[in-house]
Design a protein around this motif. Sequence first.
Motif, PDB file in Angstrom:
ATOM      1  N   LEU A   1       0.835  -1.204   0.000  1.00 27.96           N
ATOM      2  CA  LEU A   1       0.000   0.000   0.000  1.00 27.96           C
ATOM      3  C   LEU A   1       0.869   1.253   0.000  1.00 27.96           C
ATOM      4  N   ALA A   2       1.912   1.283   0.821  1.00 28.05           N
ATOM      5  CA  ALA A   2       2.793   2.439   0.891  1.00 28.05           C
ATOM      6  C   ALA A   2       3.460   2.709  -0.453  1.00 28.05           C
ATOM      7  N   LYS A   3       3.927   1.629  -1.108  1.00 30.04           N
ATOM      8  CA  LYS A   3       4.594   1.801  -2.405  1.00 30.04           C
ATOM      9  C   LYS A   3       3.621   2.301  -3.465  1.00 30.04           C
ATOM     10  N   VAL A   4       2.410   1.728  -3.463  1.00 26.13           N
ATOM     11  CA  VAL A   4       1.400   2.149  -4.449  1.00 26.13           C
ATOM     12  C   VAL A   4       1.053   3.616  -4.261  1.00 26.13           C
ATOM     13  N   LEU A   5       0.835   4.001  -3.004  1.00 26.72           N
ATOM     14  CA  LEU A   5       0.489   5.399  -2.731  1.00 26.72           C
ATOM     15  C   LEU A   5       1.625   6.333  -3.118  1.00 26.72           C
ATOM     16  N   SER A   6       2.861   5.944  -2.785  1.00 30.35           N
ATOM     17  CA  SER A   6       4.010   6.779  -3.115  1.00 30.35           C
ATOM     18  C   SER A   6       4.134   6.958  -4.624  1.00 30.35           C
ATOM     19  N   LYS A   7       3.958   5.862  -5.348  1.00 32.89           N
ATOM     20  CA  LYS A   7       4.076   5.926  -6.814  1.00 32.89           C
ATOM     21  C   LYS A   7       2.970   6.795  -7.410  1.00 32.89           C
ATOM     22  N   HIS A   8       1.755   6.625  -6.884  1.00 34.64           N
ATOM     23  CA  HIS A   8       0.647   7.426  -7.412  1.00 34.64           C
ATOM     24  C   HIS A   8       0.824   8.897  -7.077  1.00 34.64           C
TER      25      HIS A   8
END
Length: 579
Positions: free
Chosen positions: A252-259
Amino acid sequence: MATMESLIVTVNRIQRACTVLGDHGGDTNLPTLWEALPSVVVVGGQSSGKSSVLESIVGRDFLPRGSGIVTRRPLVLQLHKTERGLQEYGEFLHLPKKKFTDFFVNLTLIDLPGLTKVAVEGQPESIVQDIEIMVRSYVEKPNCIILAITPANQDIATSDAMKLSREVDPTGERTFGVLTKLDLMDKGTNAIDVLEGRAYPLQHPWVGIVNRSQADIKKNVDMIASRRKEREFFASSPDYGHLASKMGSEYLAKVLSKHLESVIRARLPGITSLINKSIEELEAELSHLGRSVAVDAGAQLYTILELCRAFDRIFKEHLDGGRPGGDRIYGVFDHQLPAALRKLPFDRHLSLQNIRKVVSEADGYQPHLIAPEQGYRRLIDGALNYFRGPAEASVDAVHFLLKELVRRSIAETQELKRFPTLQAEIAAAASEALERFREESKKTTLRMVDMESSYLTVDFFRKLPQEVEKGGNPTSSSVDRYAESHFRRIGSNVYSYVGMVSDTLRNTIPKAVVYCQVREAKQSLLDHFYIQLGKKEGKQLALLLDEDPALMERRQQCVKRLELYKSARDEIDSVLWAR
Protein backbone atom coordinates in the motif's frame (compact mmCIF):
# COMPACT_ATOMS: atom_id res chain seq x y z
CA MET A 1 17.89 13.73 -13.83
CA ALA A 2 15.85 14.44 -10.71
CA THR A 3 13.86 11.47 -9.45
CA MET A 4 10.19 11.68 -8.62
CA GLU A 5 11.16 10.98 -5.01
CA SER A 6 12.90 14.35 -4.96
CA LEU A 7 9.65 15.95 -6.14
CA ILE A 8 7.80 14.43 -3.18
CA VAL A 9 10.53 15.73 -0.90
CA THR A 10 10.09 19.16 -2.54
CA VAL A 11 6.34 19.11 -1.96
CA ASN A 12 6.97 18.04 1.64
CA ARG A 13 9.25 21.02 2.15
CA ILE A 14 6.74 23.37 0.60
CA GLN A 15 4.03 21.98 2.87
CA ARG A 16 6.27 22.51 5.90
CA ALA A 17 6.87 26.09 4.77
CA CYS A 18 3.11 26.53 4.38
CA THR A 19 2.61 25.41 7.97
CA VAL A 20 5.36 27.62 9.37
CA LEU A 21 4.26 30.69 7.42
CA GLY A 22 0.55 30.36 8.12
CA ASP A 23 -0.87 28.90 4.89
CA HIS A 24 -3.27 26.21 6.10
CA GLY A 25 -5.68 26.48 3.20
CA GLY A 26 -9.14 27.93 3.35
CA ASP A 27 -7.93 31.55 3.37
CA THR A 28 -10.22 33.78 1.31
CA ASN A 29 -8.17 36.97 1.38
CA LEU A 30 -4.75 35.56 0.43
CA PRO A 31 -3.60 33.20 -2.31
CA THR A 32 -3.12 29.70 -0.89
CA LEU A 33 -0.50 27.21 -2.00
CA TRP A 34 -1.46 24.48 0.45
CA GLU A 35 -4.61 23.55 -1.44
CA ALA A 36 -2.71 23.29 -4.73
CA LEU A 37 -0.31 20.65 -3.35
CA PRO A 38 -1.26 16.98 -3.78
CA SER A 39 -1.57 14.96 -0.57
CA VAL A 40 -3.03 11.66 0.67
CA VAL A 41 -5.95 12.01 3.10
CA VAL A 42 -6.91 9.05 5.30
CA VAL A 43 -10.67 8.69 5.82
CA GLY A 44 -12.62 6.14 7.79
CA GLY A 45 -15.14 5.57 10.54
CA GLN A 46 -14.21 5.32 14.19
CA SER A 47 -12.43 2.05 15.00
CA SER A 48 -11.98 1.26 11.32
CA GLY A 49 -8.24 0.80 11.82
CA LYS A 50 -7.05 4.13 10.41
CA SER A 51 -4.35 4.61 13.03
CA SER A 52 -3.06 1.09 12.62
CA VAL A 53 -2.86 1.50 8.84
CA LEU A 54 -0.86 4.71 9.25
CA GLU A 55 1.54 3.12 11.71
CA SER A 56 1.98 0.14 9.39
CA ILE A 57 2.88 2.44 6.50
CA VAL A 58 5.25 4.50 8.64
CA GLY A 59 6.72 1.46 10.31
CA ARG A 60 6.52 2.88 13.82
CA ASP A 61 4.13 2.85 16.75
CA PHE A 62 3.60 6.55 17.38
CA LEU A 63 -0.10 7.50 17.27
CA PRO A 64 -2.23 7.99 20.40
CA ARG A 65 -4.75 5.27 21.14
CA GLY A 66 -7.94 4.99 23.14
CA SER A 67 -11.70 4.64 22.89
CA GLY A 68 -14.01 7.15 21.22
CA ILE A 69 -12.53 10.04 19.24
CA VAL A 70 -8.75 9.88 19.57
CA THR A 71 -7.76 11.85 16.45
CA ARG A 72 -9.39 15.19 17.26
CA ARG A 73 -7.89 17.34 14.52
CA PRO A 74 -6.18 16.85 11.14
CA LEU A 75 -2.67 15.42 11.53
CA VAL A 76 -0.18 15.92 8.69
CA LEU A 77 2.48 13.22 8.39
CA GLN A 78 5.40 13.92 6.07
CA LEU A 79 7.55 10.83 5.54
CA HIS A 80 11.00 11.23 4.04
CA LYS A 81 13.50 8.39 3.64
CA THR A 82 16.96 9.62 4.61
CA GLU A 83 20.22 8.65 2.94
CA ARG A 84 23.97 8.93 3.52
CA GLY A 85 23.64 9.04 7.28
CA LEU A 86 21.38 12.13 7.30
CA GLN A 87 18.55 11.42 9.69
CA GLU A 88 15.23 13.20 9.97
CA TYR A 89 12.87 12.48 12.80
CA GLY A 90 9.28 12.91 13.84
CA GLU A 91 8.22 14.39 17.16
CA PHE A 92 4.68 14.68 18.50
CA LEU A 93 3.34 16.68 21.42
CA HIS A 94 1.67 13.69 23.07
CA LEU A 95 5.11 12.00 23.27
CA PRO A 96 7.45 14.90 24.09
CA LYS A 97 11.19 14.53 23.51
CA LYS A 98 10.73 11.16 21.78
CA LYS A 99 12.10 11.16 18.24
CA PHE A 100 10.92 8.75 15.56
CA THR A 101 13.34 7.86 12.73
CA ASP A 102 13.72 5.27 9.95
CA PHE A 103 10.46 6.11 8.17
CA PHE A 104 9.52 3.83 5.31
CA VAL A 105 8.81 5.74 2.06
CA ASN A 106 8.56 9.28 0.75
CA LEU A 107 4.92 10.11 1.39
CA THR A 108 2.66 12.80 2.84
CA LEU A 109 -0.41 11.62 4.74
CA ILE A 110 -3.16 13.59 6.47
CA ASP A 111 -4.98 11.69 9.22
CA LEU A 112 -8.50 12.95 9.93
CA PRO A 113 -10.89 12.29 12.84
CA GLY A 114 -12.98 9.18 12.36
CA LEU A 115 -16.50 9.56 11.00
CA THR A 116 -19.21 8.74 13.50
CA LYS A 117 -22.96 8.22 13.37
CA VAL A 118 -24.05 9.18 16.90
CA ALA A 119 -22.86 11.48 19.66
CA VAL A 120 -21.95 9.64 22.85
CA GLU A 121 -22.01 10.98 26.37
CA GLY A 122 -19.85 14.03 26.83
CA GLN A 123 -19.91 14.95 23.14
CA PRO A 124 -21.91 17.84 21.67
CA GLU A 125 -24.95 16.93 19.59
CA SER A 126 -23.30 18.54 16.56
CA ILE A 127 -20.23 16.25 16.70
CA VAL A 128 -21.43 14.01 13.85
CA GLN A 129 -22.01 16.93 11.49
CA ASP A 130 -18.90 18.81 12.65
CA ILE A 131 -16.59 15.87 11.87
CA GLU A 132 -18.20 15.25 8.49
CA ILE A 133 -17.85 18.92 7.51
CA MET A 134 -14.18 18.87 8.52
CA VAL A 135 -13.43 15.66 6.64
CA ARG A 136 -15.38 16.77 3.59
CA SER A 137 -13.43 20.06 3.43
CA TYR A 138 -10.27 17.98 2.85
CA VAL A 139 -11.49 15.20 0.57
CA GLU A 140 -13.49 17.40 -1.81
CA LYS A 141 -10.36 19.22 -3.01
CA PRO A 142 -9.29 18.05 -6.49
CA ASN A 143 -5.65 17.62 -5.42
CA CYS A 144 -6.56 15.22 -2.62
CA ILE A 145 -5.88 11.48 -2.93
CA ILE A 146 -8.41 9.65 -0.74
CA LEU A 147 -7.33 6.61 1.27
CA ALA A 148 -10.71 5.19 2.26
CA ILE A 149 -10.45 2.74 5.18
CA THR A 150 -13.22 0.15 5.64
CA PRO A 151 -13.20 -2.85 8.05
CA ALA A 152 -13.61 -6.15 6.21
CA ASN A 153 -16.04 -7.38 8.88
CA GLN A 154 -18.44 -4.54 8.01
CA ASP A 155 -20.86 -4.45 5.08
CA ILE A 156 -19.14 -2.39 2.39
CA ALA A 157 -22.51 -0.83 1.49
CA THR A 158 -22.62 0.88 4.92
CA SER A 159 -19.04 2.13 4.88
CA ASP A 160 -18.87 5.79 5.88
CA ALA A 161 -15.56 6.22 4.08
CA MET A 162 -16.81 4.78 0.79
CA LYS A 163 -20.08 6.73 0.95
CA LEU A 164 -18.27 10.04 1.40
CA SER A 165 -15.62 9.17 -1.20
CA ARG A 166 -18.28 8.33 -3.78
CA GLU A 167 -19.96 11.70 -3.16
CA VAL A 168 -16.83 13.80 -3.64
CA ASP A 169 -15.10 11.53 -6.19
CA PRO A 170 -17.89 9.88 -8.20
CA THR A 171 -15.49 8.58 -10.88
CA GLY A 172 -13.20 7.01 -8.27
CA GLU A 173 -10.03 8.32 -9.88
CA ARG A 174 -8.82 9.84 -6.59
CA THR A 175 -9.89 7.01 -4.28
CA PHE A 176 -7.87 4.06 -2.97
CA GLY A 177 -9.94 1.49 -1.10
CA VAL A 178 -8.32 -0.25 1.90
CA LEU A 179 -9.86 -3.23 3.69
CA THR A 180 -8.69 -3.74 7.26
CA LYS A 181 -9.37 -6.52 9.81
CA LEU A 182 -9.38 -9.29 7.20
CA ASP A 183 -8.16 -11.64 9.93
CA LEU A 184 -11.23 -10.88 12.06
CA MET A 185 -13.87 -11.94 9.55
CA ASP A 186 -16.24 -14.76 10.51
CA LYS A 187 -15.09 -18.22 9.55
CA GLY A 188 -16.24 -19.27 6.14
CA THR A 189 -16.40 -15.70 4.86
CA ASN A 190 -13.92 -13.65 2.88
CA ALA A 191 -13.58 -10.34 1.09
CA ILE A 192 -12.48 -11.65 -2.32
CA ASP A 193 -15.35 -9.96 -4.16
CA VAL A 194 -14.31 -6.59 -2.75
CA LEU A 195 -10.56 -7.03 -3.18
CA GLU A 196 -10.95 -8.19 -6.79
CA GLY A 197 -13.20 -5.22 -7.57
CA ARG A 198 -16.49 -7.04 -8.19
CA ALA A 199 -18.53 -5.95 -5.17
CA TYR A 200 -17.43 -2.32 -5.22
CA PRO A 201 -15.31 -1.46 -8.27
CA LEU A 202 -12.76 1.38 -8.13
CA GLN A 203 -10.30 2.69 -10.71
CA HIS A 204 -7.43 1.70 -8.39
CA PRO A 205 -7.12 -1.84 -6.98
CA TRP A 206 -8.31 -2.53 -3.44
CA VAL A 207 -5.58 -3.32 -0.91
CA GLY A 208 -6.10 -5.60 2.07
CA ILE A 209 -4.35 -4.91 5.38
CA VAL A 210 -3.84 -7.00 8.51
CA ASN A 211 -3.04 -4.77 11.44
CA ARG A 212 -1.63 -5.65 14.82
CA SER A 213 -4.14 -7.09 17.20
CA GLN A 214 -4.80 -5.59 20.60
CA ALA A 215 -2.92 -8.52 22.12
CA ASP A 216 0.12 -7.77 19.93
CA ILE A 217 0.00 -4.10 20.94
CA LYS A 218 -0.15 -5.01 24.64
CA LYS A 219 2.80 -7.36 24.15
CA ASN A 220 4.74 -4.55 22.45
CA VAL A 221 5.13 -6.52 19.24
CA ASP A 222 7.15 -4.21 17.00
CA MET A 223 6.23 -3.20 13.45
CA ILE A 224 8.89 -5.42 11.85
CA ALA A 225 7.39 -8.51 13.44
CA SER A 226 3.89 -7.24 12.65
CA ARG A 227 4.71 -6.83 8.96
CA ARG A 228 6.20 -10.34 8.88
CA LYS A 229 3.01 -11.75 10.35
CA GLU A 230 0.99 -9.76 7.78
CA ARG A 231 3.01 -11.21 4.88
CA GLU A 232 2.63 -14.68 6.30
CA PHE A 233 -1.14 -14.24 6.62
CA PHE A 234 -1.61 -13.40 2.94
CA ALA A 235 0.95 -15.93 1.67
CA SER A 236 -0.62 -18.81 3.60
CA SER A 237 -4.26 -17.81 3.15
CA PRO A 238 -6.26 -20.10 0.82
CA ASP A 239 -8.53 -17.16 0.05
CA TYR A 240 -5.97 -14.43 -0.56
CA GLY A 241 -2.79 -16.30 -1.47
CA HIS A 242 -3.09 -15.49 -5.17
CA LEU A 243 -3.26 -11.77 -4.24
CA ALA A 244 -0.43 -11.83 -1.67
CA SER A 245 1.96 -9.76 -3.81
CA LYS A 246 -0.58 -6.94 -3.98
CA MET A 247 -1.68 -6.96 -0.37
CA GLY A 248 -0.30 -5.57 2.88
CA SER A 249 0.86 -2.27 4.30
CA GLU A 250 4.22 -2.32 2.50
CA TYR A 251 2.55 -2.72 -0.88
CA LEU A 252 0.00 0.00 0.00
CA ALA A 253 2.79 2.44 0.89
CA LYS A 254 4.59 1.80 -2.41
CA VAL A 255 1.40 2.15 -4.45
CA LEU A 256 0.49 5.40 -2.73
CA SER A 257 4.01 6.78 -3.11
CA LYS A 258 4.08 5.93 -6.81
CA HIS A 259 0.65 7.43 -7.41
CA LEU A 260 1.53 10.57 -5.47
CA GLU A 261 4.63 10.91 -7.63
CA SER A 262 2.56 10.72 -10.82
CA VAL A 263 0.03 13.25 -9.52
CA ILE A 264 2.80 15.68 -8.57
CA ARG A 265 4.36 15.25 -11.99
CA ALA A 266 1.02 16.05 -13.67
CA ARG A 267 0.25 19.01 -11.42
CA LEU A 268 3.75 20.52 -11.32
CA PRO A 269 3.28 22.92 -14.29
CA GLY A 270 0.06 24.23 -12.77
CA ILE A 271 1.68 24.62 -9.35
CA THR A 272 4.60 26.49 -10.91
CA SER A 273 2.23 28.79 -12.78
CA LEU A 274 0.24 29.45 -9.60
CA ILE A 275 3.43 30.27 -7.68
CA ASN A 276 4.67 32.75 -10.29
CA LYS A 277 1.28 34.43 -10.60
CA SER A 278 0.88 34.70 -6.83
CA ILE A 279 4.37 36.18 -6.43
CA GLU A 280 3.48 38.92 -8.94
CA GLU A 281 0.18 39.64 -7.17
CA LEU A 282 1.74 39.75 -3.71
CA GLU A 283 4.62 41.98 -4.80
CA ALA A 284 2.14 44.35 -6.44
CA GLU A 285 0.03 44.48 -3.29
CA LEU A 286 3.05 45.08 -1.06
CA SER A 287 4.11 47.89 -3.36
CA HIS A 288 0.62 49.29 -3.02
CA LEU A 289 0.67 48.94 0.78
CA GLY A 290 4.07 50.62 1.05
CA ARG A 291 7.09 50.06 3.24
CA SER A 292 7.03 49.80 7.01
CA VAL A 293 7.18 53.10 8.88
CA ALA A 294 10.63 54.38 9.87
CA VAL A 295 11.41 55.01 13.55
CA ASP A 296 13.79 57.96 13.05
CA ALA A 297 12.12 61.38 13.52
CA GLY A 298 13.80 62.84 10.44
CA ALA A 299 12.69 59.92 8.29
CA GLN A 300 9.19 60.18 9.73
CA LEU A 301 8.98 63.88 8.85
CA TYR A 302 10.23 63.12 5.35
CA THR A 303 7.59 60.39 5.01
CA ILE A 304 4.81 62.73 6.16
CA LEU A 305 5.90 65.44 3.72
CA GLU A 306 6.03 62.93 0.88
CA LEU A 307 2.51 61.77 1.74
CA CYS A 308 1.28 65.37 1.84
CA ARG A 309 2.85 66.04 -1.56
CA ALA A 310 1.19 62.95 -2.96
CA PHE A 311 -2.19 64.23 -1.73
CA ASP A 312 -1.47 67.75 -3.00
CA ARG A 313 -0.54 66.39 -6.42
CA ILE A 314 -3.83 64.54 -6.74
CA PHE A 315 -5.77 67.58 -5.48
CA LYS A 316 -4.19 69.75 -8.16
CA GLU A 317 -4.95 67.13 -10.81
CA HIS A 318 -8.63 67.45 -9.89
CA LEU A 319 -8.49 71.22 -10.26
CA ASP A 320 -6.46 71.22 -13.48
CA GLY A 321 -8.48 68.57 -15.27
CA GLY A 322 -6.28 65.51 -14.89
CA ARG A 323 -9.02 64.04 -12.70
CA PRO A 324 -12.75 64.80 -12.63
CA GLY A 325 -14.26 67.41 -10.32
CA GLY A 326 -12.59 70.70 -11.22
CA ASP A 327 -15.05 71.22 -14.06
CA ARG A 328 -17.82 71.63 -11.50
CA ILE A 329 -16.19 74.87 -10.33
CA TYR A 330 -16.54 76.22 -13.86
CA GLY A 331 -20.17 75.11 -13.69
CA VAL A 332 -20.69 77.50 -10.76
CA PHE A 333 -19.53 80.43 -12.93
CA ASP A 334 -21.14 79.33 -16.19
CA HIS A 335 -24.51 78.14 -14.89
CA GLN A 336 -25.17 78.77 -11.21
CA LEU A 337 -24.06 82.42 -11.05
CA PRO A 338 -25.84 83.55 -14.27
CA ALA A 339 -29.00 81.74 -13.18
CA ALA A 340 -28.87 83.44 -9.78
CA LEU A 341 -28.40 86.85 -11.42
CA ARG A 342 -31.39 86.27 -13.70
CA LYS A 343 -33.58 85.41 -10.71
CA LEU A 344 -32.89 88.64 -8.82
CA PRO A 345 -36.20 90.50 -8.10
CA PHE A 346 -35.51 93.58 -10.20
CA ASP A 347 -39.04 93.51 -11.69
CA ARG A 348 -40.50 93.98 -8.21
CA HIS A 349 -37.88 96.50 -7.18
CA LEU A 350 -38.42 98.55 -10.35
CA SER A 351 -42.22 98.34 -10.46
CA LEU A 352 -44.06 101.67 -11.07
CA GLN A 353 -45.40 101.61 -7.56
CA ASN A 354 -41.98 101.14 -5.95
CA ILE A 355 -40.32 103.69 -8.27
CA ARG A 356 -42.94 106.31 -7.42
CA LYS A 357 -42.54 105.54 -3.73
CA VAL A 358 -38.72 105.67 -3.75
CA VAL A 359 -38.55 108.82 -5.90
CA SER A 360 -41.17 110.60 -3.82
CA GLU A 361 -39.42 109.72 -0.58
CA ALA A 362 -36.10 110.86 -2.00
CA ASP A 363 -37.58 114.24 -3.07
CA GLY A 364 -38.87 114.92 0.41
CA TYR A 365 -40.82 118.20 0.73
CA GLN A 366 -39.20 119.71 -2.37
CA PRO A 367 -39.78 117.84 -5.68
CA HIS A 368 -36.87 117.40 -8.08
CA LEU A 369 -36.50 119.99 -10.78
CA ILE A 370 -35.04 118.23 -13.79
CA ALA A 371 -34.11 114.59 -12.94
CA PRO A 372 -34.68 112.77 -9.64
CA GLU A 373 -31.00 112.16 -8.93
CA GLN A 374 -31.54 111.07 -5.33
CA GLY A 375 -34.32 108.77 -6.47
CA TYR A 376 -32.03 107.27 -9.11
CA ARG A 377 -29.31 106.68 -6.55
CA ARG A 378 -31.66 105.05 -4.09
CA LEU A 379 -33.15 102.78 -6.75
CA ILE A 380 -29.66 101.84 -8.00
CA ASP A 381 -28.31 101.23 -4.49
CA GLY A 382 -31.26 99.04 -3.66
CA ALA A 383 -30.87 97.05 -6.88
CA LEU A 384 -27.11 96.62 -6.52
CA ASN A 385 -27.58 95.34 -2.98
CA TYR A 386 -29.27 92.26 -4.44
CA PHE A 387 -25.96 91.24 -6.05
CA ARG A 388 -24.53 90.40 -2.63
CA GLY A 389 -26.57 87.17 -2.50
CA PRO A 390 -25.25 85.61 -5.77
CA ALA A 391 -21.74 86.78 -4.90
CA GLU A 392 -21.80 85.02 -1.52
CA ALA A 393 -23.52 81.96 -3.02
CA SER A 394 -20.75 81.62 -5.60
CA VAL A 395 -18.12 81.75 -2.88
CA ASP A 396 -19.95 79.11 -0.80
CA ALA A 397 -20.55 76.83 -3.80
CA VAL A 398 -16.86 76.84 -4.74
CA HIS A 399 -15.94 76.33 -1.08
CA PHE A 400 -18.16 73.23 -0.95
CA LEU A 401 -16.64 71.86 -4.16
CA LEU A 402 -13.10 72.42 -2.89
CA LYS A 403 -13.93 70.58 0.34
CA GLU A 404 -15.34 67.70 -1.69
CA LEU A 405 -12.20 67.60 -3.84
CA VAL A 406 -10.07 67.48 -0.68
CA ARG A 407 -12.11 64.54 0.58
CA ARG A 408 -11.83 62.71 -2.75
CA SER A 409 -8.13 63.45 -3.06
CA ILE A 410 -7.43 62.02 0.40
CA ALA A 411 -9.41 58.92 -0.48
CA GLU A 412 -7.56 58.55 -3.79
CA THR A 413 -4.10 58.97 -2.28
CA GLN A 414 -3.29 55.30 -1.88
CA GLU A 415 -0.23 55.95 0.24
CA LEU A 416 -2.41 57.70 2.85
CA LYS A 417 -4.73 54.74 3.38
CA ARG A 418 -2.20 53.29 5.80
CA PHE A 419 -2.41 56.30 8.14
CA PRO A 420 -5.92 57.25 9.30
CA THR A 421 -4.57 59.76 11.84
CA LEU A 422 -2.57 61.61 9.19
CA GLN A 423 -5.59 61.51 6.89
CA ALA A 424 -7.67 63.22 9.56
CA GLU A 425 -4.96 65.82 10.22
CA ILE A 426 -4.61 66.67 6.53
CA ALA A 427 -8.39 66.90 6.17
CA ALA A 428 -8.61 69.23 9.18
CA ALA A 429 -5.72 71.40 7.99
CA ALA A 430 -7.16 71.64 4.46
CA SER A 431 -10.62 72.46 5.82
CA GLU A 432 -9.19 75.22 8.02
CA ALA A 433 -7.28 76.67 5.08
CA LEU A 434 -10.32 76.57 2.80
CA GLU A 435 -12.34 78.36 5.46
CA ARG A 436 -9.77 81.16 5.52
CA PHE A 437 -9.84 81.34 1.73
CA ARG A 438 -13.63 81.54 1.77
CA GLU A 439 -13.70 84.42 4.22
CA GLU A 440 -11.17 86.36 2.14
CA SER A 441 -13.11 85.57 -1.03
CA LYS A 442 -16.36 86.81 0.51
CA LYS A 443 -14.74 90.05 1.57
CA THR A 444 -13.34 90.57 -1.91
CA THR A 445 -16.51 89.77 -3.86
CA LEU A 446 -18.74 91.84 -1.55
CA ARG A 447 -16.23 94.68 -1.77
CA MET A 448 -16.61 94.54 -5.54
CA VAL A 449 -20.39 94.87 -5.19
CA ASP A 450 -19.96 97.73 -2.74
CA MET A 451 -17.58 99.47 -5.14
CA GLU A 452 -20.29 99.45 -7.81
CA SER A 453 -22.58 101.22 -5.34
CA SER A 454 -20.00 103.67 -4.10
CA TYR A 455 -19.28 105.24 -7.48
CA LEU A 456 -21.72 105.12 -10.37
CA THR A 457 -20.62 105.22 -14.00
CA VAL A 458 -21.52 108.81 -14.90
CA ASP A 459 -21.02 108.44 -18.65
CA PHE A 460 -23.85 105.93 -18.73
CA PHE A 461 -26.34 108.58 -17.62
CA ARG A 462 -24.84 111.32 -19.74
CA LYS A 463 -25.55 109.29 -22.81
CA LEU A 464 -29.22 108.79 -21.90
CA PRO A 465 -31.73 110.82 -24.02
CA GLN A 466 -33.07 113.90 -22.14
CA GLU A 467 -36.76 114.81 -21.86
CA VAL A 468 -37.49 117.75 -24.19
CA GLU A 469 -40.40 120.11 -24.76
CA LYS A 470 -42.16 120.53 -28.04
CA GLY A 471 -39.94 123.49 -28.75
CA GLY A 472 -36.88 121.29 -28.59
CA ASN A 473 -35.36 122.60 -25.31
CA PRO A 474 -34.95 120.52 -22.21
CA THR A 475 -37.90 121.22 -20.03
CA SER A 476 -37.48 123.07 -16.81
CA SER A 477 -41.04 122.73 -15.51
CA SER A 478 -42.34 120.10 -13.26
CA VAL A 479 -45.78 119.66 -14.66
CA ASP A 480 -45.42 115.91 -15.70
CA ARG A 481 -42.77 114.88 -13.17
CA TYR A 482 -45.19 112.41 -11.58
CA ALA A 483 -46.73 111.06 -14.77
CA GLU A 484 -46.57 107.30 -15.37
CA SER A 485 -44.39 107.67 -18.46
CA HIS A 486 -41.84 109.54 -16.39
CA PHE A 487 -41.54 106.76 -13.85
CA ARG A 488 -41.36 104.15 -16.60
CA ARG A 489 -38.45 106.00 -18.12
CA ILE A 490 -36.72 106.11 -14.72
CA GLY A 491 -37.27 102.36 -14.27
CA SER A 492 -35.96 101.63 -17.75
CA ASN A 493 -32.84 103.69 -17.17
CA VAL A 494 -32.11 102.07 -13.80
CA TYR A 495 -32.78 98.62 -15.25
CA SER A 496 -30.30 99.28 -18.06
CA TYR A 497 -27.65 100.45 -15.61
CA VAL A 498 -28.20 97.47 -13.29
CA GLY A 499 -27.94 95.19 -16.33
CA MET A 500 -24.59 96.74 -17.19
CA VAL A 501 -23.38 96.17 -13.61
CA SER A 502 -24.71 92.60 -13.69
CA ASP A 503 -22.65 91.88 -16.81
CA THR A 504 -19.61 93.33 -15.09
CA LEU A 505 -20.06 91.30 -11.91
CA ARG A 506 -20.77 88.15 -13.87
CA ASN A 507 -17.20 88.42 -15.14
CA THR A 508 -15.46 89.81 -12.07
CA ILE A 509 -16.98 87.62 -9.34
CA PRO A 510 -15.47 84.43 -10.88
CA LYS A 511 -12.11 86.20 -11.12
CA ALA A 512 -12.22 87.10 -7.43
CA VAL A 513 -13.36 83.63 -6.39
CA VAL A 514 -10.67 81.89 -8.41
CA TYR A 515 -7.99 84.28 -7.18
CA CYS A 516 -8.96 84.07 -3.50
CA GLN A 517 -10.01 80.41 -3.27
CA VAL A 518 -8.93 78.19 -6.14
CA ARG A 519 -5.54 79.81 -6.71
CA GLU A 520 -4.78 79.88 -2.98
CA ALA A 521 -5.87 76.25 -2.58
CA LYS A 522 -3.48 75.22 -5.37
CA GLN A 523 -0.57 77.24 -4.00
CA SER A 524 -0.84 77.14 -0.22
CA LEU A 525 -3.48 74.64 0.94
CA LEU A 526 -1.16 72.94 3.46
CA ASP A 527 1.32 75.76 4.13
CA HIS A 528 0.11 76.31 7.68
CA PHE A 529 0.14 72.54 8.27
CA TYR A 530 3.78 72.38 7.13
CA ILE A 531 4.70 75.09 9.63
CA GLN A 532 3.03 73.13 12.42
CA LEU A 533 4.81 69.94 11.35
CA GLY A 534 8.17 71.61 11.75
CA LYS A 535 7.34 72.28 15.40
CA LYS A 536 6.40 68.68 16.26
CA GLU A 537 8.66 66.31 18.17
CA GLY A 538 9.40 62.69 17.29
CA LYS A 539 6.59 61.22 19.39
CA GLN A 540 4.06 63.56 17.82
CA LEU A 541 5.26 62.65 14.33
CA ALA A 542 5.00 58.97 15.22
CA LEU A 543 1.37 59.49 16.24
CA LEU A 544 0.61 60.89 12.78
CA LEU A 545 2.07 57.72 11.28
CA ASP A 546 0.01 55.50 13.56
CA GLU A 547 -0.78 53.02 10.81
CA ASP A 548 -4.13 51.29 10.53
CA PRO A 549 -3.70 47.97 12.40
CA ALA A 550 -5.62 46.14 9.69
CA LEU A 551 -3.14 47.31 7.04
CA MET A 552 -0.18 46.43 9.23
CA GLU A 553 -1.56 42.93 9.66
CA ARG A 554 -2.26 42.67 5.95
CA ARG A 555 1.33 43.66 5.11
CA GLN A 556 2.67 41.05 7.49
CA GLN A 557 0.41 38.42 5.94
CA CYS A 558 1.57 39.35 2.45
CA VAL A 559 5.24 39.33 3.48
CA LYS A 560 4.90 35.85 4.99
CA ARG A 561 2.94 34.53 2.03
CA LEU A 562 5.45 36.03 -0.42
CA GLU A 563 8.27 34.38 1.52
CA LEU A 564 6.41 31.08 1.21
CA TYR A 565 5.92 31.37 -2.54
CA LYS A 566 9.51 32.40 -3.20
CA SER A 567 10.71 29.48 -1.06
CA ALA A 568 8.43 27.15 -3.01
CA ARG A 569 9.71 28.53 -6.32
CA ASP A 570 13.30 27.96 -5.22
CA GLU A 571 12.51 24.41 -4.09
CA ILE A 572 10.91 23.52 -7.42
CA ASP A 573 13.64 25.24 -9.41
CA SER A 574 16.31 23.25 -7.56
CA VAL A 575 14.61 20.01 -8.59
CA LEU A 576 14.05 21.06 -12.20
CA TRP A 577 17.63 22.30 -12.62
CA ALA A 578 18.92 18.99 -11.24
CA ARG A 579 17.37 17.11 -14.16
